[in-house]
Design an enzyme around this catalytic site. Structure first.
Site, PDB file in Angstrom:
ATOM      1  N   CYS A 178       0.059  17.331   9.613  1.00 44.91           N
ATOM      2  CA  CYS A 178       0.205  16.833  10.992  1.00 44.91           C
ATOM      3  C   CYS A 178       0.904  15.478  11.073  1.00 44.91           C
ATOM      4  O   CYS A 178       1.865  15.306  11.831  1.00 44.91           O
ATOM      5  CB  CYS A 178      -1.155  16.793  11.679  1.00 44.91           C
ATOM      6  SG  CYS A 178      -2.340  15.613  10.974  1.00 44.91           S
ATOM      7  N   HIS A 232      -6.224  14.073  13.270  1.00 49.69           N
ATOM      8  CA  HIS A 232      -5.156  15.005  13.629  1.00 49.69           C
ATOM      9  C   HIS A 232      -4.256  14.362  14.672  1.00 49.69           C
ATOM     10  O   HIS A 232      -4.692  13.513  15.454  1.00 49.69           O
ATOM     11  CB  HIS A 232      -5.733  16.315  14.175  1.00 49.69           C
ATOM     12  CG  HIS A 232      -4.683  17.379  14.372  1.00 49.69           C
ATOM     13  ND1 HIS A 232      -4.002  17.942  13.320  1.00 49.69           N
ATOM     14  CD2 HIS A 232      -4.186  17.953  15.503  1.00 49.69           C
ATOM     15  CE1 HIS A 232      -3.142  18.835  13.781  1.00 49.69           C
ATOM     16  NE2 HIS A 232      -3.220  18.847  15.104  1.00 49.69           N
ATOM     17  N   HIS A 264       2.763  20.465  17.033  1.00 49.87           N
ATOM     18  CA  HIS A 264       1.960  19.928  15.932  1.00 49.87           C
ATOM     19  C   HIS A 264       1.883  20.930  14.782  1.00 49.87           C
ATOM     20  O   HIS A 264       2.226  22.100  14.934  1.00 49.87           O
ATOM     21  CB  HIS A 264       0.553  19.545  16.401  1.00 49.87           C
ATOM     22  CG  HIS A 264      -0.330  20.708  16.762  1.00 49.87           C
ATOM     23  ND1 HIS A 264      -1.699  20.690  16.596  1.00 49.87           N
ATOM     24  CD2 HIS A 264      -0.055  21.924  17.282  1.00 49.87           C
ATOM     25  CE1 HIS A 264      -2.219  21.832  17.007  1.00 49.87           C
ATOM     26  NE2 HIS A 264      -1.253  22.602  17.438  1.00 49.87           N
TER      27      HIS A 264
END
Length: 390
Positions: free
Chosen positions: A302, A350, A362
């Protein structure tokens, strides 16, 4: 029996979100779609589907947390290794010059020995365990010539600096060893969490997997609804801002003081230009696999994706989510602009890059691919913050 089945349909798009195709078992049974994940544990002691879903989700988040620690340790290791190499090169160069200074002192000692001129003070200095002690003895210095004194002074200075650099190199090597240990621990943690998640999923029956697919579809529909709400809210804000700006411009033309309230758009324009480049890069990565610790070009985790996207726009952001969240200006979710970084979970493990209308690009988790998805993909409460990096 197979002839009565409908062919599998490709993924559908719900309110701007591409939803994965459901498992065959889920498609063939409407009853399964209505079942909840809150079933009690079975008589054999197995956990309920709800418990399995939560556990797997927790394991993936723990793996992401360990991944960010791995990324931080890897980056730190690289910096420390470079520092150690620089120090060792410096020590080698200083040692060479120290040996040259020692050789010059040796020439004085040899000359003293050949001529028998006085006490071989230079030789005494070279053989001493602590030359600095000899250097501090004024009676010895008084018996040396001016050139000898210069040579001794140069030698002592070089020796002191070399010893200091050697100590720095030793300490840096010890720190590097510790960081390498952190790197190894983080890597093992990631692998363990992912293995545990895979093991849990492998124990599910086909029916349970179908029910999980149905639950996931329901979550994505809710995420799409929330994204649509945010899109409407942001659209209303933009229209209000535009109306205010038009009013201010009109007031300025008529000589009123309304122009004082007109917002400046120079910064927004500059940011939008950079964000467009970052988003163009991110979109080009859609479909590439999530791989923990990866920074491209074939795969990403990520924070590796968001870092690479903004690098393509000429903006440097840190490697990890922990640092990226502090590398910019925090803004409310309702004011998120394309290009902003959206962070998730209390431990900030994240991140995705906002594209507008409540959506982001993402790299979700192992086993998935870079994709567009609602920022509410894991519930509204999972959003930690939104940061504008440039």
């Amino acid at each position: 029996m197979a002839s009565h089945r409908k062919s599998r349909t490709p993924g559908t798009r719900v309110a701007g979100i591409r939803t994965p195709a459901l498992a065959t078992a889920a498609l063939t049974s409407v009853a399964l779609l209505s079942q909840t994940a809150t079933a009690a544990p079975s008589d054999d002691g197995r956990p309920s589907l709800e418990e399995v879903e939560k556990k797997v989700g927790d394991l993936y988040r723990q793996a992401e947390s360990a991944t960010e620690k791995y990324n931080a340790a890897k980056e730190k290791t690289a910096k420390q290794r470079k520092q150690v190499d620089t120090l060792l090169d410096d020590v080698a160069e200083r040692t060479q010059k120290l040996n040259e200074a020692r050789a010059e002192l040796g020439s004085f000692a040899a000359a003293q020995y050949r001529t028998g001129a006085g006490v071989p003070d230079t030789a005494t200095f070279l053989l001493a365990d602590t030359p600095q002690d000899i250097f501090d003895q004024r009676q010895v210095m008084d018996r040396m010539t001016g050139r000898q004194k210069e040579a001794v002074d140069d030698y002592v200075t070089r020796q002191s600096e070399t010893m200091k650099k050697r100590q720095e190199a030793t300490e840096s090597l010890e720190t590097l060893t510790e960081t390498q240990g952190d790197l190894k621990t983080a890597k093992a943690t990631v692998q363990k969490k992912l293995a545990d998640a895979r093991e849990l999923m492998s124990k599910l029956t086909a029916e349970e997997k179908a029910r999980l697919a149905a639950i996931e579809e329901k979550k994505q529909k809710e995420a799409a609804r929330k994204a649509a709400e945010l899109a409407e809210q942001q659209k209303a804000q933009q229209e209000a801002a535009a109306a205010q700006q038009d009013s201010g411009t009109s007031g300025s033309a008529s000589g009123s003081s309304g122009s004082a309230t007109t917002p400046s758009t120079s910064t927004d324009s500059s940011y939008a230009t950079k964000a467009e480049k970052a988003l163009a890069f991110a979109r080009a990565q859609i479909g590439k696999p999530y791989v923990w610790g990866a920074t491209g070009p074939g795969s990403y985790d990520c924070s590796g994706l968001t870092q690479a996207a903004w690098k393509a726009a000429g903006v440097t952001v840190p490697r990890t989510t922990y640092d990226q969240v502090n590398a910019g200006t925090t803004v409310p979710v309702s004011q998120a602009q394309p290009g902003d970084l959206v962070f998730f979970y209390d431990d900030v493990t994240h991140v995705g890059i906002y594209i507008g209308n409540g959506m982001m690009i993402h790299a979700p988790k192992p086993g998935t691919y870079v994709r567009e998805e609602s920022i509410y993909y894991d519930g509204e409460s999972s959003i930690h913050s939104v940061v504008r990096p440039a």
